[in-house]
Design a protein around this motif. Structure first.
Motif, mmCIF file in Angstrom:
data_model
loop_
_atom_site.group_PDB
_atom_site.id
_atom_site.type_symbol
_atom_site.label_atom_id
_atom_site.label_comp_id
_atom_site.label_asym_id
_atom_site.label_seq_id
_atom_site.Cartn_x
_atom_site.Cartn_y
_atom_site.Cartn_z
ATOM 1 N N ARG A 59 2.054 10.369 3.920
ATOM 2 C CA ARG A 59 1.825 10.247 2.476
ATOM 3 C C ARG A 59 2.927 9.413 1.821
ATOM 4 N NH1 ARG A 59 -1.412 13.952 -0.237
ATOM 5 N NH2 ARG A 59 -2.566 15.403 1.091
ATOM 6 N N GLU A 60 4.169 9.705 2.194
ATOM 7 C CA GLU A 60 5.286 8.971 1.601
ATOM 8 C C GLU A 60 5.248 7.499 1.992
ATOM 9 O OE1 GLU A 60 8.827 8.496 -0.645
ATOM 10 O OE2 GLU A 60 7.243 10.022 -0.593
ATOM 11 N N MET A 61 4.863 7.210 3.217
ATOM 12 C CA MET A 61 4.777 5.811 3.643
ATOM 13 C C MET A 61 3.769 5.043 2.798
ATOM 14 S SD MET A 61 3.656 4.202 7.325
ATOM 15 C CE MET A 61 1.912 4.271 6.922
ATOM 16 N N PHE A 62 2.580 5.603 2.613
ATOM 17 C CA PHE A 62 1.565 4.912 1.811
ATOM 18 C C PHE A 62 1.971 4.857 0.335
ATOM 19 C CE2 PHE A 62 -1.515 5.997 5.332
ATOM 20 C CZ PHE A 62 -1.705 4.678 5.712
ATOM 21 N N ARG A 63 2.671 5.866 -0.149
ATOM 22 C CA ARG A 63 3.118 5.831 -1.540
ATOM 23 C C ARG A 63 4.063 4.661 -1.779
ATOM 24 N NH1 ARG A 63 7.143 6.955 -4.817
ATOM 25 N NH2 ARG A 63 8.555 7.439 -3.092
ATOM 26 N N ARG A 64 4.952 4.398 -0.807
ATOM 27 C CA ARG A 64 5.914 3.308 -0.973
ATOM 28 C C ARG A 64 5.278 1.935 -0.743
ATOM 29 N NH1 ARG A 64 11.883 5.233 1.059
ATOM 30 N NH2 ARG A 64 11.756 7.423 0.371
ATOM 31 N N MET A 65 4.263 1.886 0.092
ATOM 32 C CA MET A 65 3.625 0.601 0.375
ATOM 33 C C MET A 65 2.530 0.241 -0.616
ATOM 34 S SD MET A 65 3.139 0.434 4.492
ATOM 35 C CE MET A 65 4.513 0.169 5.603
ATOM 36 N N ALA A 66 1.923 1.226 -1.259
ATOM 37 C CA ALA A 66 0.754 0.995 -2.109
ATOM 38 C C ALA A 66 0.966 -0.075 -3.170
ATOM 39 C CB ALA A 66 0.306 2.311 -2.744
ATOM 40 N N PRO A 67 2.121 -0.146 -3.860
ATOM 41 C CA PRO A 67 2.266 -1.180 -4.891
ATOM 42 C C PRO A 67 2.149 -2.607 -4.360
ATOM 43 C CG PRO A 67 3.922 0.532 -5.179
ATOM 44 C CD PRO A 67 3.263 0.786 -3.864
ATOM 45 N N ASN A 68 2.378 -2.815 -3.072
ATOM 46 C CA ASN A 68 2.336 -4.157 -2.508
ATOM 47 C C ASN A 68 1.063 -4.411 -1.700
ATOM 48 O OD1 ASN A 68 4.894 -4.617 -3.614
ATOM 49 N ND2 ASN A 68 5.919 -3.855 -1.768
ATOM 50 N N MET A 69 0.066 -3.565 -1.861
ATOM 51 C CA MET A 69 -1.234 -3.770 -1.221
ATOM 52 C C MET A 69 -2.165 -4.529 -2.163
ATOM 53 S SD MET A 69 -1.878 0.002 0.472
ATOM 54 C CE MET A 69 -0.788 0.677 1.709
ATOM 55 N N ASN A 70 -3.248 -5.055 -1.610
ATOM 56 C CA ASN A 70 -4.265 -5.646 -2.479
ATOM 57 C C ASN A 70 -4.930 -4.525 -3.280
ATOM 58 O OD1 ASN A 70 -6.485 -4.519 -0.895
ATOM 59 N ND2 ASN A 70 -5.997 -6.094 0.613
ATOM 60 N N PHE A 71 -5.671 -4.892 -4.315
ATOM 61 C CA PHE A 71 -6.138 -3.879 -5.262
ATOM 62 C C PHE A 71 -7.032 -2.832 -4.602
ATOM 63 C CE2 PHE A 71 -9.003 -2.133 -8.470
ATOM 64 C CZ PHE A 71 -8.076 -1.693 -9.409
ATOM 65 N N GLY A 72 -7.912 -3.243 -3.686
ATOM 66 C CA GLY A 72 -8.809 -2.277 -3.050
ATOM 67 C C GLY A 72 -8.048 -1.225 -2.266
ATOM 68 N N MET A 73 -7.086 -1.686 -1.452
ATOM 69 C CA MET A 73 -6.287 -0.728 -0.685
ATOM 70 C C MET A 73 -5.390 0.093 -1.602
ATOM 71 S SD MET A 73 -5.222 -2.959 2.679
ATOM 72 C CE MET A 73 -4.328 -1.588 3.369
ATOM 73 N N ARG A 74 -4.896 -0.552 -2.647
ATOM 74 C CA ARG A 74 -4.047 0.171 -3.583
ATOM 75 C C ARG A 74 -4.826 1.268 -4.295
ATOM 76 N NH1 ARG A 74 -2.171 -4.006 -6.019
ATOM 77 N NH2 ARG A 74 -3.261 -3.935 -8.043
ATOM 78 N N LEU A 75 -6.078 1.001 -4.599
ATOM 79 C CA LEU A 75 -6.918 1.994 -5.258
ATOM 80 C C LEU A 75 -7.129 3.213 -4.370
ATOM 81 C CD1 LEU A 75 -8.860 2.897 -7.529
ATOM 82 C CD2 LEU A 75 -10.663 1.598 -6.343
ATOM 83 N N VAL A 76 -7.354 2.970 -3.074
ATOM 84 C CA VAL A 76 -7.671 4.072 -2.163
ATOM 85 C C VAL A 76 -6.405 4.763 -1.660
ATOM 86 C CG1 VAL A 76 -8.801 4.692 -0.003
ATOM 87 C CG2 VAL A 76 -9.836 2.969 -1.497
ATOM 88 N N LEU A 77 -5.489 3.968 -1.069
ATOM 89 C CA LEU A 77 -4.298 4.563 -0.469
ATOM 90 C C LEU A 77 -3.267 4.979 -1.506
ATOM 91 C CD1 LEU A 77 -3.898 2.170 2.597
ATOM 92 C CD2 LEU A 77 -4.788 4.499 2.567
ATOM 93 N N GLY A 78 -3.377 4.447 -2.706
ATOM 94 C CA GLY A 78 -2.473 4.874 -3.759
ATOM 95 C C GLY A 78 -2.943 6.105 -4.500
ATOM 96 N N ASN A 79 -4.109 6.608 -4.141
ATOM 97 C CA ASN A 79 -4.662 7.813 -4.778
ATOM 98 C C ASN A 79 -5.184 8.772 -3.704
ATOM 99 O OD1 ASN A 79 -4.801 7.207 -7.915
ATOM 100 N ND2 ASN A 79 -5.448 5.327 -6.874
ATOM 101 N N LEU A 80 -4.283 9.174 -2.823
ATOM 102 C CA LEU A 80 -4.682 10.082 -1.749
ATOM 103 C C LEU A 80 -5.141 11.433 -2.278
ATOM 104 C CD1 LEU A 80 -1.928 9.367 0.944
ATOM 105 C CD2 LEU A 80 -4.294 8.586 0.925
ATOM 106 N N TRP A 81 -4.685 11.814 -3.433
ATOM 107 C CA TRP A 81 -5.118 13.082 -4.024
ATOM 108 C C TRP A 81 -6.632 13.121 -4.222
ATOM 109 C CZ3 TRP A 81 -7.589 12.692 -8.756
ATOM 110 C CH2 TRP A 81 -7.448 11.459 -9.426
ATOM 111 N N LEU A 82 -7.238 11.928 -4.285
ATOM 112 C CA LEU A 82 -8.677 11.853 -4.492
ATOM 113 C C LEU A 82 -9.428 11.433 -3.235
ATOM 114 C CD1 LEU A 82 -11.135 11.923 -6.408
ATOM 115 C CD2 LEU A 82 -10.586 9.553 -7.051
#
Length: 725
Positions: A289-312
């Protein structure tokens, strides 16, 4: 009516889903790229990088292939010689332990025990070099801006940088305050005995590490597909390890008339079952979870939408992500890979027994025992037996919010400005797993920046490492050691509380071994020296027989005791303090000098006693307390000292040193003055006290030397006033 309520429920559900998605979209849109996207590789001195590359090439040229069946490890002795030539200061400064080819260096800190030690690790063995190489695998050629050869990335590159960092620090006069260890096993590639032996030595010697840094993640640009930026990937979780043998038995027979469900067929069905329907549960643990939280801002929007919102989206990702990305799947669940197989030895013979082996890497939420049970339960359905060849439990998970990880982040920020740092789940194995009993903070990271080709060359052909990656890696280790090996002044200082007691007890030691003052190796390994019989203090607690109280003197003491009882003057009662001398002590003989001065017959024993100190001038142990009669001698008149000097003057020239010592030690007791040293004095100092002039009182001297009367005499002692002649 029911239909209306159903429609209302569906509509409410749709609205809820749309609301949640809207929240996720807003969160993803508000994420801004970090500095890792624009971070640039640190500038490096090309001359320095070239020098490092040539030194690393010498290590690569030493062929150190290691395998399970290899018993001869003489090749590693040749590698150790190269290390000694390359890092002379390290090998002079460190204490080195060797465990059948595996090395452990120890640099003792200036304040050992004030802070837990640090251990830097990197193995020296490599896997076999197979396939076609652009440059020979053990040539160490420097071409196209890289050092080529087996082990450059895995892991002689990091081993070189660790030792070079320590070498440069020692050259600059660096003195760590805590202990520093460097470990390098020669059996890492096949999970051999090198690291376990090293860890066992640390455990046996009570070493608990504050930080362990081993191989693992490295620095990469775009570490995952769809992720931009440069990141240092730090392994904080290492999966458990299991080798399993799966055996199927059958009647065998001729291949021309095969039956159904033969041994090999059942094994094949088992393999397909595990491959198609993975029995191990996928889950996002806190590290992932922490790894994806730190990487999410530098992902493309689609991945950022999914991996940046693991709660959902976590339930959906647990089903989909392992299917589309095998690397992500390996970080989410236990893996089971089938590696070897054997059936019949004949091409036309059905095997009576066939087997396959499976290599399992077990995730912490389904550790080794549970993962083995899951596989064995499936194997039973196909009448396949399960045998565990080797297993290793899941090591402890390092806390990425603890001080060691934060120190690593701070070091990265200083050496690699702007780079991101991400904890992640290690999918492979390292030697660090053997150190779980001696540390709670095992981090797996090598500060070398590599590209994707260099990453895929590990255990494959054309392994190489960029020349420019070496200088910042050396700087990283230097900065890490300088920052860690400093004791916090505000921290408790238990060792300092014990030092005063040690100082008080220090004078009691008969001798101080060489090296004990600076805490060097001699202080740990050399036992305390025993003084020779011919040196001062060698006699210990007792004096030679010649210095014991003669019969005539003993008779004089008895006479004075009788005189005291009959009421003699106070000056004559001083020797009464010798009522109970300790057994073996010669000091009580001193009070006999007064009667000896009055009676000519008593002068002969006094002369004999004056001669005895010529052989043993300081015959006492440091812990022996000065007896009371010696201090009372200062109360005696100065005139009786003349007879003690006159016989010494008549003696041959060889006896003069004894006479001088007797004169300097007191007025009447030439033998007692050297004996009556205070416990605080390491060696007698009779020559430092000048002899008093005739008819005068002696110069004041320390009470411990028996030359000054006590300030407040006790009831059993003579009065403080000196007697007159």
């Amino acid at each position: 009516m029911n239909i209306i309520w159903i429609l209302w429920g569906i509509a409410a559900l749709v609205v809820l889903v749309l609301a949640l998605v809207a929240v996720a979209v807003v969160r993803a849109a508000r994420m801004k790229p970090t500095d890792a996207v624009t971070a640039q590789f640190p500038e490096a001195d090309m001359a320095r990088a070239q020098g490092y590359a040539e030194a690393l090439a010498n290590l690569v040229r030493c062929e150190t292939v290691s395998c399970r069946d290899q018993a001869d490890r003489r090749k590693f002795a040749a590698f150790h010689k190269v290390l000694r030539r390359t890092f002379p200061r390290l090998h002079r400064r460190a204490e080195i332990m060797e465990f059948d080819g595996s090395l452990l260096y120890k640099i003792t800190g200036t304040a050992p025990g004030q802070k837990p030690p640090i251990l830097l690790m990197s193995h020296q063995d490599v896997v076999a070099a197979e396939g076609e190489w652009q440059h020979p695998p053990f040539s160490g050629e420097i071409a196209d801006g890289a050092v080529w050869g087996r082990g450059t990335v895995d892991t002689k590159g990091s081993l070189y940088c660790i030792m070079q960092a320590v070498e440069e620090l020692l050259e600059s006069g660096w003195k760590p305050e805590c202990d520093v260890y460097i470990a390098s096993s020669c059996t890492e590639e096949w999970s051999g005995d090198g690291a376990p032996a090293t860890a066992a030595w640390l455990k046996e010697h009570g070493v608990h590490l504050g930080l362990l840094l081993d191989e693992g993640g490295m620095i990469m640009e775009g570490p995952m597909a769809g992720v931009r930026g440069r990141y240092g990937m730090v392994g904080v979780v290492e999966k458990g390890y299991v080798d399993v043998k799966l055996t199927a038995k059958d009647e065998g027979g001729h291949a021309s008339a095969p039956g159904r469900n033969t041994a090999l067929v059942r094994l094949a069905k088992l393999i397909c079952r595990v491959e198609k329907r993975n029995p191990f549960r996928a889950r996002f643990d806190p590290t992932l979870r922490e790894m994806f939280r730190r990487m999410a801002p530098n992902m493309n929007f689609g991945m950022r939408l999914v991996l940046g919102n693991l709660w959902l989206f976590e339930p959906l990702l647990c089903l989909v992500l392992p299917r589309i990305n095998h690397l992500a799947g390996a970080m989410m669940r236990t893996t089971c890979a089938f590696t070897t197989a054997k059936g019949s030895d004949g091409l036309n013979v059905l095997p009576q027994e066939a087997y396959v082996t499976a290599n399992m890497r077990c995730i912490p939420h389904q550790p080794t025992d549970e993962s083995i049970r899951i596989l064995a339960k499936i194997a039973q359905k196909y009448r396949v037996d399960t045998e565990v060849i080797y297993q290793d439990a899941v090591p402890p998970v390092a806390d990425y919010s603890a001080a060691p990880f934060k120190l690593l982040e701070e070091t990265m920020a200083k050496v690699y400005p702007g780079y991101g740092v991400c904890p992640y789940v290690m999918t492979g194995g390292t030697d660090a797993r053997f150190y779980k009993d001696v540390t709670d903070n095992a981090l797996r990271f090598a500060p070398l920046e590599i590209n994707h080709q260099q990453h895929t060359s590990i255990h494959a052909a054309n392994e190489n490492l960029s020349v420019l990656a070496l200088p910042p890696a050396v700087d990283f280790y230097k900065q890490l050691l300088e920052s860690y090996c400093v004791v916090d002044p505000a921290a408790p200082h238990p060792a300092r509380k014990r030092r005063p007691a040690a100082k008080k007890a220090a004078p009691a030691a008969p001798a101080v071994p060489a090296g004990a003052q600076d805490g060097g190796p001699a202080a740990r390994s050399v036992p305390p020296e025993v003084p020779d019989a011919g040196t001062p203090g060698a006699e210990g607690m007792s004096l030679p027989d010649e210095v014991q109280m003669p019969p005539a003197v003993a008779a004089a003491v008895q006479a004075e005791r009788a005189a005291q009882e009959t009421g003699l003057p106070e000056a004559a009662q001083a020797p009464s303090a010798v009522a109970a001398p300790a057994p073996g002590e010669s000091a009580p003989a001193a009070p006999a000098k007064k009667p000896a001065a009055k009676k000519p017959a008593a002068k002969k024993p006094a002369a004999k006693k004056a001669a005895a100190p010529a052989e043993t001038p300081v015959a006492q142990a440091p812990e022996q307390e000065a007896p009371a009669p010696v201090s009372d001698q200062a109360e005696q008149p100065a005139a009786p000292a003349k007879p003690a000097r006159k016989p010494a003057a008549k003696k041959p020239a060889a006896k003069k040193p004894a006479a001088k010592k007797a004169a300097a030690g007191g007025q009447q007791a030439p033998a007692a003055a050297p004996v009556a040293q205070a416990p605080e004095q390491a060696a007698p100092r009779p020559a430092a006290v000048p002899a008093p002039a005739e008819g005068t009182s002696p110069a004041p001297a320390p009470a411990s030397a028996g030359m000054e009367p006590p300030a407040e005499p006790q009831a059993a002692e003579a009065p403080a006033e000196p007697a007159t002649v």
